[in-house]
Design a protein around this motif. Structure first.
Motif, PDB file in Angstrom:
ATOM      1  N   GLY A 266       0.889  -1.171  -0.032  1.00 43.79           N
ATOM      2  CA  GLY A 266       0.058  -0.097   0.037  1.00 43.79           C
ATOM      3  C   GLY A 266       0.958   1.403   0.120  1.00 43.79           C
ATOM      4  O   GLY A 266       0.332   2.381   0.010  1.00 43.79           O
ATOM      5  N   LYS A 267       2.140   1.080   0.115  1.00 44.80           N
ATOM      6  CA  LYS A 267       2.874   2.352   0.196  1.00 44.80           C
ATOM      7  C   LYS A 267       3.354   2.534  -1.211  1.00 44.80           C
ATOM      8  O   LYS A 267       3.472   1.753  -2.097  1.00 44.80           O
ATOM      9  CB  LYS A 267       4.144   2.143   1.137  1.00 44.80           C
ATOM     10  CG  LYS A 267       3.728   1.951   2.720  1.00 44.80           C
ATOM     11  CD  LYS A 267       3.373   3.294   3.071  1.00 44.80           C
ATOM     12  CE  LYS A 267       3.001   3.177   4.788  1.00 44.80           C
ATOM     13  NZ  LYS A 267       2.521   4.329   5.323  1.00 44.80           N
ATOM     14  N   THR A 268       3.922   3.829  -1.291  1.00 42.85           N
ATOM     15  CA  THR A 268       4.754   4.198  -2.488  1.00 42.85           C
ATOM     16  C   THR A 268       6.486   4.090  -2.383  1.00 42.85           C
ATOM     17  O   THR A 268       6.785   4.454  -1.255  1.00 42.85           O
ATOM     18  CB  THR A 268       4.278   5.565  -3.019  1.00 42.85           C
ATOM     19  OG1 THR A 268       4.375   6.534  -2.186  1.00 42.85           O
ATOM     20  CG2 THR A 268       2.866   5.557  -3.458  1.00 42.85           C
ATOM     21  N   LEU A 269       6.967   3.684  -3.336  1.00 40.06           N
ATOM     22  CA  LEU A 269       8.428   3.657  -3.334  1.00 40.06           C
ATOM     23  C   LEU A 269       8.997   4.166  -4.482  1.00 40.06           C
ATOM     24  O   LEU A 269       8.531   3.804  -5.740  1.00 40.06           O
ATOM     25  CB  LEU A 269       9.225   2.459  -2.872  1.00 40.06           C
ATOM     26  CG  LEU A 269      10.431   1.990  -3.249  1.00 40.06           C
ATOM     27  CD1 LEU A 269      11.398   2.386  -2.207  1.00 40.06           C
ATOM     28  CD2 LEU A 269      10.794   0.510  -3.392  1.00 40.06           C
ATOM     29  N   LEU A 270       9.996   5.229  -4.507  1.00 44.27           N
ATOM     30  CA  LEU A 270      10.686   5.722  -5.586  1.00 44.27           C
ATOM     31  C   LEU A 270      12.180   5.400  -5.388  1.00 44.27           C
ATOM     32  O   LEU A 270      12.796   5.503  -4.308  1.00 44.27           O
ATOM     33  CB  LEU A 270      10.449   7.338  -5.697  1.00 44.27           C
ATOM     34  CG  LEU A 270      10.756   7.709  -6.963  1.00 44.27           C
ATOM     35  CD1 LEU A 270      10.103   7.512  -8.050  1.00 44.27           C
ATOM     36  CD2 LEU A 270      10.875   9.439  -6.878  1.00 44.27           C
ATOM     37  N   GLY A 271      12.680   4.885  -6.459  1.00 41.37           N
ATOM     38  CA  GLY A 271      14.203   4.264  -6.302  1.00 41.37           C
ATOM     39  C   GLY A 271      14.955   4.797  -7.539  1.00 41.37           C
ATOM     40  O   GLY A 271      14.504   4.746  -8.723  1.00 41.37           O
ATOM     41  N   SER A 272      16.204   5.251  -7.144  1.00 41.71           N
ATOM     42  CA  SER A 272      17.203   5.549  -8.355  1.00 41.71           C
ATOM     43  C   SER A 272      17.660   4.223  -9.150  1.00 41.71           C
ATOM     44  O   SER A 272      18.984   4.100  -9.337  1.00 41.71           O
ATOM     45  CB  SER A 272      18.131   6.586  -7.904  1.00 41.71           C
ATOM     46  OG  SER A 272      18.908   5.787  -7.020  1.00 41.71           O
ATOM     47  N   ASP A 273      16.894   3.475  -9.449  1.00 47.15           N
ATOM     48  CA  ASP A 273      17.283   2.113 -10.092  1.00 47.15           C
ATOM     49  C   ASP A 273      15.982   1.624 -10.899  1.00 47.15           C
ATOM     50  O   ASP A 273      14.937   1.619 -10.403  1.00 47.15           O
ATOM     51  CB  ASP A 273      17.594   1.037  -9.002  1.00 47.15           C
ATOM     52  CG  ASP A 273      18.378   0.105 -10.007  1.00 47.15           C
ATOM     53  OD1 ASP A 273      19.438  -0.098  -9.942  1.00 47.15           O
ATOM     54  OD2 ASP A 273      17.592  -0.876 -10.521  1.00 47.15           O
ATOM     55  N   SER A 274      16.083   1.307 -12.148  1.00 48.41           N
ATOM     56  CA  SER A 274      14.712   0.744 -12.943  1.00 48.41           C
ATOM     57  C   SER A 274      14.282  -0.297 -12.262  1.00 48.41           C
ATOM     58  O   SER A 274      12.933  -0.483 -12.790  1.00 48.41           O
ATOM     59  CB  SER A 274      15.386   0.761 -14.434  1.00 48.41           C
ATOM     60  OG  SER A 274      16.348  -0.409 -14.304  1.00 48.41           O
ATOM     61  N   HIS A 275      14.801  -1.205 -11.621  1.00 51.55           N
ATOM     62  CA  HIS A 275      14.162  -2.447 -11.085  1.00 51.55           C
ATOM     63  C   HIS A 275      13.396  -2.128  -9.674  1.00 51.55           C
ATOM     64  O   HIS A 275      13.012  -3.063  -8.793  1.00 51.55           O
ATOM     65  CB  HIS A 275      14.966  -3.718 -10.999  1.00 51.55           C
ATOM     66  CG  HIS A 275      15.409  -4.205 -12.452  1.00 51.55           C
ATOM     67  ND1 HIS A 275      16.753  -3.861 -13.019  1.00 51.55           N
ATOM     68  CD2 HIS A 275      14.684  -4.649 -13.404  1.00 51.55           C
ATOM     69  CE1 HIS A 275      16.751  -4.083 -14.481  1.00 51.55           C
ATOM     70  NE2 HIS A 275      15.540  -4.744 -14.323  1.00 51.55           N
ATOM     71  N   THR A 276      13.255  -0.830  -9.232  1.00 54.03           N
ATOM     72  CA  THR A 276      12.769  -0.758  -7.966  1.00 54.03           C
ATOM     73  C   THR A 276      11.168  -1.321  -8.161  1.00 54.03           C
ATOM     74  O   THR A 276      10.727  -1.742  -7.082  1.00 54.03           O
ATOM     75  CB  THR A 276      12.375   0.925  -7.813  1.00 54.03           C
ATOM     76  OG1 THR A 276      13.780   1.361  -8.084  1.00 54.03           O
ATOM     77  CG2 THR A 276      11.862   1.307  -6.353  1.00 54.03           C
ATOM     78  N   PRO A 277      10.695  -1.458  -9.137  1.00 53.79           N
ATOM     79  CA  PRO A 277       9.132  -2.194  -9.146  1.00 53.79           C
ATOM     80  C   PRO A 277       9.214  -3.611  -8.617  1.00 53.79           C
ATOM     81  O   PRO A 277       8.264  -4.264  -8.266  1.00 53.79           O
ATOM     82  CB  PRO A 277       8.646  -2.488 -10.582  1.00 53.79           C
ATOM     83  CG  PRO A 277       9.586  -1.133 -11.178  1.00 53.79           C
ATOM     84  CD  PRO A 277      10.924  -0.894 -10.346  1.00 53.79           C
ATOM     85  N   THR A 278      10.120  -4.101  -8.120  1.00 49.12           N
ATOM     86  CA  THR A 278      10.188  -5.403  -7.478  1.00 49.12           C
ATOM     87  C   THR A 278       9.331  -5.248  -6.243  1.00 49.12           C
ATOM     88  O   THR A 278       8.860  -6.317  -5.907  1.00 49.12           O
ATOM     89  CB  THR A 278      11.869  -5.577  -7.038  1.00 49.12           C
ATOM     90  OG1 THR A 278      12.847  -5.375  -7.897  1.00 49.12           O
ATOM     91  CG2 THR A 278      12.101  -7.008  -6.432  1.00 49.12           C
ATOM     92  N   GLY A 279       9.349  -4.020  -5.661  1.00 47.44           N
ATOM     93  CA  GLY A 279       8.490  -3.822  -4.458  1.00 47.44           C
ATOM     94  C   GLY A 279       7.012  -4.236  -5.003  1.00 47.44           C
ATOM     95  O   GLY A 279       6.327  -4.217  -3.923  1.00 47.44           O
ATOM     96  N   GLY A 280       6.488  -4.062  -5.996  1.00 50.64           N
ATOM     97  CA  GLY A 280       5.229  -4.207  -6.602  1.00 50.64           C
ATOM     98  C   GLY A 280       4.846  -5.805  -5.987  1.00 50.64           C
ATOM     99  O   GLY A 280       3.652  -6.153  -5.957  1.00 50.64           O
ATOM    100  N   GLY A 281       5.837  -6.698  -5.841  1.00 51.71           N
ATOM    101  CA  GLY A 281       5.572  -7.953  -5.537  1.00 51.71           C
ATOM    102  C   GLY A 281       4.999  -8.183  -3.952  1.00 51.71           C
ATOM    103  O   GLY A 281       4.375  -9.130  -3.507  1.00 51.71           O
TER     104      GLY A 281
END
Ligand code: MIC
Ligand code: SF4
Length: 646
Positions: free
Chosen positions: A117-132
């Motif tokens: 439910g949180k938002t995460l912004l990362g300086s790496d294109s694979h940050t969407p790992t957190g979508g898991g």
């Protein structure tokens, strides 16, 4: 009478809870509040140099973590200088610092910090790992992370939410990597800009959190903004096993929620797949490639380095040995993974089987370790097989699941892992928790006043952009084709250590395409010309590295004209004052050649207006448009984000 509330999908729910600018369904761009940020060392130094120049006393978002996982090779002083700089910045500004050796940022973030439910912004294109784990987790350039740490919003294109409906259960020998390769087979690596993929359906419950994270991780290769799974009982079990049960919230799409389109994947029908050279979208079946001799097998990276993955490999290799003519390297995702494998005997199995155990870091994935031999066939469990990314230009890299990698290691040929499959690894009931390599947790968000920032000679200043001129007198410094990745624009591997030093790193811009690019650009600038890059479809695929915009800016590049431009790179170009034009008629691409003089008589007026500009090349003219939001227009006119803040 109560007004009926429209059913929502998971993406809509999280975005709505974080919306600070724009109206969904109306505005082309939405501004969202960012709860958590992450950086890694290769992009982090720039992000923090930019954060410093924003003059805020400490970070303002809920949690900021600075990971060191990319540049851990430490040949020469540069990497270690960067690490010290990052540690001191973290201490001063209230950022949690993950020391080199702790693991890969995305794996660690999933284990220890990610929250549904949180938002995460990362300086790496694979940050969407957190979508898991049910986060809206997005990759961006370092300066966007700096803004988010300072409490600013992040802007995304109003998303088109694509539903991926999972049904059935995978057979033994098939795993999450094959799911995302299937999705890549369907959607490819271009044309997905602005979309968010949401996974739903009865098949979701059959996937553990690491498997879901493998799928959302490699969603980056589709070029989507992010990918997300619901947060359910499986998520709760994972968080509880990580000692974080209280971080769990349930998140699911409402009954009747809709998607812009739906693609169904029947997990029970999936078979092992692989991505052939040189694109993650080049999908072939393992069956078809069976028997192909292999020289190297690399297992790990943020896509496939969880306990589940490496334990599975150990089960395949138990009591056996890798083939003589193949080298096998394994890099685990985190210390947690390594200690679990040590405790259950897997590490011993892998060593005995003849695998080389590498540091738990990015390493081979970014061409910073075990580059294959000339012309090698290398099977890898990571997410990108762009030409030369392994460090060996002539190598043929195939992306595969850990199962396919392990089965093939035994014979030195591509093997179908369904032939002699191993039992599924059950989700651990309790993960061993050791946060001792996360520093400055106690001073998180507050920071330690008076901390001196450590700046070795490798830490250079961030160059400033200049306001956009009225007219552009330029030369076409390079003309490239389709699917040019940020690895082409700004190579990593052996060059990675110059990330904190823009003048030095700029010497390698476009090195794989035209090693003279740097010299040509500087010569043009000396002769009074700006530089323009001309490109085909899907320009700037891949990484979030803002150096692919920052270094060209340093070399006097003022505009890119392409058939299409990928999301993160487009945003980075704007952040560094480079106008991202797309040809109104793609045929105009043929009118320009490298070295041509290009004038854009009213580039500033175009950016101030509807974005359409006239380009003159020799006796010919064509038009190209930069479709911009008001915010983007402002940034470009100022000469980039940093210049706009001043
Ligand atoms: C990558 O996988 O290409 C990287 C290296 O992790 C990049 C970040 C970088 O270039 O530092 C990414 O994916 O954003
Ligand atoms: Fe590291 Fe490779 Fe993941 Fe990039 S893709 S974060 S280099 S492991």
């Amino acid at each position: 009478m109560k007004k009926a509330v429209a059913p929502k999908n998971v993406v809509e729910k999280i975005l709505e809870a974080h919306l600070v600018e724009g109206t969904p369904g109306k505005d082309p761009e939405l501004g969202i509040r960012i709860d958590q940020t992450l950086t890694q060392d290769a992009t982090g130094t720039m992000a923090y140099l930019q954060f410093e120049s924003m003059d805020v006393p400490h970070v303002r978002n809920e949690l900021a973590v600075s990971y060191v996982d990319h540049n851990t090779v430490q040949i020469g002083f540069e990497n270690a200088d960067d690490h010290d700089f990052l540690a001191s910045v973290a201490k001063k500004y209230g950022i949690v610092y993950s020391k080199a050796g702790n693991g890969i940022c995305h794996q660690l973030h999933l284990e220890r910090f990610g929250k549904p439910g949180k938002t995460l912004l990362g300086s790496d294109s694979h940050t969407p790992t957190g979508g898991g784990i049910g986060m809206i987790a997005i990759g961006a350039g370092g300066i966007d992370i700096a803004v988010a740490m300072a409490g600013g919003a992040f802007h995304i294109p109003a998303p088109k939410v694509v539903g991926i409906r999972l049904v059935g259960r995978m057979r033994r020998g098939v795993s999450a990597k094959d799911v995302i390769l299937k999705v890549l087979e369907k959607y490819g690596t271009k044309g997905n800009v602005g979309k968010i993929f949401e996974y739903f359906g009865p098949g979701v419950a059959t996937l553990d959190v690491p498997s879901r994270a493998t799928i959302t991780n490699m969603g980056a290769e589709l070029g989507v903004t992010t990918s997300v799974f619901p947060s359910d009982k499986v998520t709760r079990q994972f968080l509880a096993a990580q000692g974080r049960a209280s971080d769990w919230v349930e998140l699911k799409a409402d009954r009747g929620a809709t998607y812009a389109e739906v693609f169904e994947v029947d997990l029970s029908k999936l078979e092992p797949l692989m991505a052939a050279p040189h694109s993650p979208g080049n999908i072939v079946s393992v069956k078809k490639m069976k028997g192909t001799p292999v020289n190297q097998i690399m297992i790990g990276s943020c896509t496939n380095s969880s306990y589940r993955d490496i334990r599975t490999v150990a089960l395949y290799l138990k009591g056996k040995h890798v083939a003589d003519d193949v080298e096998v390297g394994i890099a685990c995702g985190s210390r947690q993974v390594v200690s679990m494998l040590a405790a259950d005997g897997s590490l011993g199995i892998l060593v005995k089987a003849g695998c080389r155990i590498l540091e738990n870091a990015c390493g081979f994935c970014i061409g910073a370790h075990m580059s294959p031999r000339t012309g090698a066939i290398s099977l890898r469990t990571n997410n990108r097989n762009f030409e030369g990314r392994s460090g060996t230009k002539s190598a043929q890299v195939y992306l595969v699941s850990p199962e396919t990698a392990a089965a093939s290691a035994l014979t030195g040929r591509v093997e179908n892992p369904m032939k002699n499959p191993v039992p599924a690894v059950p989700a651990p009931k309790k993960f061993p928790i050791d946060d001792s390599m996360f520093l400055y947790r106690k001073t998180a968000r507050k920071g330690v006043k008076g901390t001196e920032i450590v700046r070795g000679p490798n830490i250079a200043q961030v160059p400033k952009g200049q306001p956009l001129p009225e007219a552009l007198k330029a030369k076409c410094a390079i003309k490239v084709g389709d699917k040019i990745t940020t690895d082409h624009i700004m190579p990593a591997g052996a060059r990675l250590k110059f990330r904190s030093n823009v003048p030095e790193y700029s010497k390698f811009v476009f090195e794989p395409c035209d090693p003279k690019f740097h010299d040509k650009c500087l010569a043009n600038v000396k002769d009074g010309f700006a530089n323009v890059i001309v490109a085909g479809e899907s320009y700037g695929q891949g990484s979030s590295r803002e150096h692919a915009a920052l270094c060209p800016m340093y070399l006097g590049v003022k505009a890119v004209v392409a058939k299409s431009i990928e999301r993160i790179h487009r945003a980075n170009l704007i952040n560094f004052g480079i106008v991202p034009f797309t040809f109104d008629d793609p045929k105009a691409y043929d009118l320009v050649s490298a070295g041509d003089e290009i004038t854009v008589p009213s580039i500033r007026a175009a950016v101030e207006g509807d974005g359409k500009a006239e380009f003159k090349v020799g006796g010919k003219t064509f038009t190209a448009t930069a479709s911009l939001s008001d915010r983007e227009r402002h940034l470009l006119l100022c000469g980039g984000l940093l210049a706009s803040l001043k």
